[in-house]
Motif scaffolding. Structure first.
Motif, short mmCIF file in Angstrom:
data_model
loop_
_atom_site.label_atom_id
_atom_site.label_comp_id
_atom_site.label_asym_id
_atom_site.label_seq_id
_atom_site.Cartn_x
_atom_site.Cartn_y
_atom_site.Cartn_z
N ASN A 208 6.53 3.78 6.81
CA ASN A 208 6.62 3.30 5.43
C ASN A 208 6.45 1.79 5.35
N PHE A 209 7.08 1.09 6.30
CA PHE A 209 6.99 -0.38 6.31
C PHE A 209 5.54 -0.84 6.50
N MET A 210 4.81 -0.13 7.35
CA MET A 210 3.43 -0.54 7.63
C MET A 210 2.56 -0.45 6.39
N TYR A 211 2.98 0.34 5.40
CA TYR A 211 2.26 0.42 4.14
C TYR A 211 2.85 -0.53 3.09
N PHE B 189 0.82 -1.21 0.00
CA PHE B 189 0.00 0.00 0.00
C PHE B 189 0.86 1.26 0.00
N ALA B 190 2.09 1.14 -0.53
CA ALA B 190 3.00 2.28 -0.53
C ALA B 190 2.38 3.49 -1.22
N PHE B 191 1.55 3.25 -2.23
CA PHE B 191 0.92 4.35 -2.97
C PHE B 191 0.03 5.21 -2.07
N ALA B 192 -0.44 4.63 -0.97
CA ALA B 192 -1.39 5.34 -0.10
C ALA B 192 -0.69 6.12 1.01
N LEU C 152 -2.75 1.16 9.70
CA LEU C 152 -1.91 1.22 10.90
C LEU C 152 -2.46 0.34 12.02
N ALA C 153 -3.78 0.33 12.18
CA ALA C 153 -4.39 -0.48 13.23
C ALA C 153 -4.20 -1.97 12.97
N ALA C 154 -4.21 -2.35 11.68
CA ALA C 154 -4.04 -3.76 11.33
C ALA C 154 -2.65 -4.26 11.67
N LYS C 155 -1.66 -3.37 11.61
CA LYS C 155 -0.27 -3.78 11.85
C LYS C 155 0.16 -3.59 13.29
N SER C 156 -0.57 -2.79 14.07
CA SER C 156 -0.06 -2.39 15.38
C SER C 156 -1.17 -2.30 16.42
#
Length: 551
Positions: A198-201, A31-34, A158-162
């Motif tokens: 950035n990693f989270m995307y 999801f880097a584009f977002a 962000l919530a999905a990763k953390s």
């Protein structure tokens, strides 16, 4: 898109999104584009970057090695409590004054500035929260905001990763009041946080150096991004290991060390140190200077190149006395950390007696480990193997690859001074003797003198083939002579009973040895064959009986 595990699951629930089948870096999860794109974002993250302490360098900047990074960062080595790392505090944006730092009496408010994060959402605190905030107010006096970064973020991503961000975004506030979220960080953490976001995307990192990866790992721990911790751990494992980097990985804050994601990295660091320093004698000065985490990694190894466990015990005492001059501190570290790494059941009885009178160990602990060792020695080989397998998480019953093989000794005083000595050799140990090797037993005592057994692979003098030999020697101690009757025996299939193989008598003086070059009267190939009569469950069981009839 990421697939939900259950229909109707909470969109923000990390459990329903993080456990997808896609691997890091998968295009389906890129999801880097977002990132920082207003069109794909529902909130604004405001990052206040505070002035750090003068000696702190930012993210390894100017560092040419991991050692430089460690020195410049001056990370605390003691435990860092998780609740102080990422505590949620709620403040109105126009009154951001406090950072919920530890109270001054904790002695870490200044030392640990770069370890604390504060998340702020636009709502006034309750009375209790406000009171707690005022008690620890320091930020505007001790730090200044260097700059502010504003980033557009997607709360579901962000919530999905953390879990940190999941809790932040699901605290029950009205939607209109949640759009702007403020984080306050130290300047030294800025680059690491941006990499983490950035990693989270994208599930990729642009940085590749060990210092920068460690900074991202620390940030991922603070914000509870386990996938990034695993990723950093993997990249660090792929970099060349050094003693400095291995020790640094083992001395990370406890919250990081306890994370499952970092376990492969710490395991690799322990293995590196254990392999590098397995010959303790050769690297003695270096090993004596290792910190506690380093010496623990070395002592955990089964492959230490040491004469015996007695030597391990002596070395541990030497290290503890050098590192902890105060008896109270020394007793604490030996009792809580290092004592469990000494394999007392494989120490000689003579050395175990010294453990009982050693002031460095708590008396109750010394008594316990010595009794346990003696009971283990008294068990049958079958029971010993059972105990070893039952204690798979604790290696105290596991035998190391000692230079001098452990023996079991039974002593008698009447009608003659006599001892029976049992020596077990594994099939692979015997195989490693070919073509001209030898292995020595630990010393045992009779009539006040030290003796030892040695097993050899040598040439039969008459037939010119290799064969197995067993010898009895007396340690060199002056010119005292001993007349000894001796008998060698071995367990033999199918009955498994000891069968006498050689008898003799010899008058020993210091340094002399006697024995039989071809104990079993067969070639080496027959001795080592699959149908050999002398290996029972892969073990060669040898026995030597020594008797002194005149002194």
């Amino acid at each position: 898109m990421m697939k939900m595990k259950e229909s109707g699951a909470d969109l923000f629930d990390p459990r329903s999104i993080m456990d997808s089948d896609f691997s890091p870096g998968s295009k389906d999860r890129d999801f880097a584009f977002a990132f920082n794109n207003n069109n794909f974002s529902d909130r604004v993250l405001r990052i206040e970057i505070m002035a750090g302490l003068p000696e702190n360098k930012s993210n390894g900047e100017g560092c040419t090695s991991i050692a430089d990074w460690a020195r410049n960062r001056k990370r605390r080595r003691e435990d860092i409590k998780k609740e102080n790392v990422a505590e949620l505090a709620l403040f109105p944006e126009e009154h951001i004054l406090n950072c919920n730092q530890p109270d001054a009496e904790d002695g870490v408010a200044y030392e640990n500035q770069d370890e604390d994060v504060v998340a702020m959402i636009e709502e006034s605190p309750s009375g209790d929260e406000a009171a707690q905030s005022n008690d620890s107010s320091w930020s505007m006096e001790c730090s200044t905001v260097l700059k502010v970064k504003t980033i557009h973020i997607s709360s579901p991503i962000l919530a999905a990763k953390s879990p940190f961000f999941y809790k932040l975004f699901s605290n029950g506030m009205r939607e209109s009041e949640q759009r702007h979220v403020t984080l306050r960080i130290n300047a030294s953490e800025e680059a690491a946080l941006m990499e983490l976001l950035n990693f989270m995307y994208s599930e990729n990192l642009s940085t590749t150096t060990a210092p920068a990866l460690l900074d991202v790992l620390m940030a991922a721990d603070k914000f509870e991004v386990a996938s990034c911790m695993r990723y950093c751990s993997k990249l660090l494992r792929n970099l060349p290991m050094t003693p400095e980097s291995a020790l640094l990985y083992l001395e990370l804050p406890s919250s990081v060390l306890m994370a499952d994601a970092v376990q492969p990295l710490t395991d690799a660091a322990k293995q590196y140190l254990a392999t590098r320093y397995k010959d303790i004698t050769r690297y003695q000065e270096e090993v004596l200077n290792l910190p506690l985490a380093g010496i623990e990694a070395v002592l955990c190894s089964d492959d230490l190149q040491v004469a015996s466990e007695d030597a391990v015990y002596d070395f541990v005492l030497k290290w503890a006395r050098a590192q902890y001059p105060k008896l109270e501190d020394r007793r604490e570290v030996l009792g809580a950390r290092l004592g469990r790494l000494i394999r007392f059941p494989y120490m000689t009885c003579r050395k175990l007696r010294k453990v009982l009178t050693c002031n460095d160990f708590d008396h109750d602990l010394a008594t316990k480990v010595v009794l346990e060792a003696l009971f283990f020695k008294a068990e049958t080989p079958h029971r010993q193997r059972m105990l070893t397998s039952e204690e798979s998480t604790n290696k105290r019953f596991v035998e190391r690859a000692y230079k001098y093989r452990p023996v079991k000794v039974v002593e008698f005083e009447l009608p003659h001074q006599q001892c029976t000595v049992y020596l077990d050799l594994k099939r692979e140990e015997c195989a490693n003797l070919f073509p001209s090797g030898r292995v020595y037993s630990q010393a045992f005592h009779l009539g006040g003198q030290g003796f030892f057994l040695s097993a050899h692979c040598n040439m039969d003098q008459q037939s010119s083939f290799h064969c197995f030999g067993l010898f009895l020697g007396m340690q060199e101690k002056g010119s005292v002579s001993f007349a000894v009757d001796y008998e060698f025996a071995a367990r033999t299939k199918p009955a498994g009973e000891f069968v006498s193989k050689y008898k003799g008598n010899y008058t020993f003086t210091g340094g002399k040895a006697v024995g039989y070059r071809n104990l079993f009267a067969i070639p080496w190939t027959s001795f080592m064959a699959e149908d050999s009569l002398y290996f029972i469950n892969g073990i060669l069981h040898l026995r030597a009986e020594l008797t002194i009839k005149q002194h």
